[in-house]
Design a protein around this motif. Structure first.
Motif, mmCIF file in Angstrom:
data_model
loop_
_atom_site.group_PDB
_atom_site.id
_atom_site.type_symbol
_atom_site.label_atom_id
_atom_site.label_comp_id
_atom_site.label_asym_id
_atom_site.label_seq_id
_atom_site.Cartn_x
_atom_site.Cartn_y
_atom_site.Cartn_z
ATOM 1 N N ALA A 159 1.337 5.971 6.555
ATOM 2 C CA ALA A 159 2.087 4.760 6.229
ATOM 3 C C ALA A 159 2.694 4.145 7.489
ATOM 4 O O ALA A 159 2.707 2.922 7.653
ATOM 5 C CB ALA A 159 3.166 5.059 5.197
ATOM 6 N N ALA B 115 3.456 -1.086 3.941
ATOM 7 C CA ALA B 115 3.074 0.281 3.596
ATOM 8 C C ALA B 115 4.271 1.129 3.215
ATOM 9 O O ALA B 115 5.357 0.974 3.761
ATOM 10 C CB ALA B 115 2.333 0.925 4.767
ATOM 11 N N TYR C 166 0.849 -1.186 0.000
ATOM 12 C CA TYR C 166 0.000 0.000 0.000
ATOM 13 C C TYR C 166 0.888 1.240 0.000
ATOM 14 O O TYR C 166 1.714 1.405 0.889
ATOM 15 C CB TYR C 166 -0.929 -0.007 1.219
#
Length: 129
Positions: free
Chosen positions: A96, A106, A82
């Motif tokens: 994040a 992340a 992500y």
């Protein structure tokens, strides 16, 4: 003692891998990457967003990531990488870090949507509510 935003950003920067806009333009089509736009809905309506990105307002992130939450979004349970972005990169760096702490793979996109747009990368309009 209150931890100021600069210290929080430095702490996040020490543990979060940040990626450049150039890296994202080369790897975004990779099916293992989900771009996550954490700007608020007004920003999305005003400025548009990166095509294919998943909108997830920063204020709901913890609830959307947690599978135990009644607000959980299955998009965050796909086991992908992500890459979070905001307007400039500060909010996405903190997002994040939070996502990492919650177990996601992340990253944060340096420069954010502002640099993406300045570099003339594609942007899609968001429908007005």
């Amino acid at each position: 003692m209150v931890l100021g935003y600069k210290a929080m950003l430095a702490e996040a920067d020490a543990v979060v891998r940040s990626v450049s806009i150039d890296e994202m333009t080369k790897t975004f089509s990779d099916g293992d990457i989900v771009m996550v736009d954490i700007r608020d809905p007004r920003e999305l309506e005003r400025d548009g967003m990166i095509p294919g990105a998943f909108p997830a307002p920063r204020g709901m992130l913890e609830f959307w990531i947690d599978p135990e939450s009644p607000y959980h979004k299955p998009r965050f349970a796909e086991g992908k990488t992500y890459v979070f972005y905001c307007a400039s990169g500060w909010r996405s760096l903190l997002a994040a870090k939070l996502a990492q702490e919650m177990g996601l793979d992340a990253r944060s996109m340096r420069g954010g949507f502002s640099e993406w747009k300045t570099a003339s990368h594609p942007v899609v309009e968001m429908p007005k509510r």
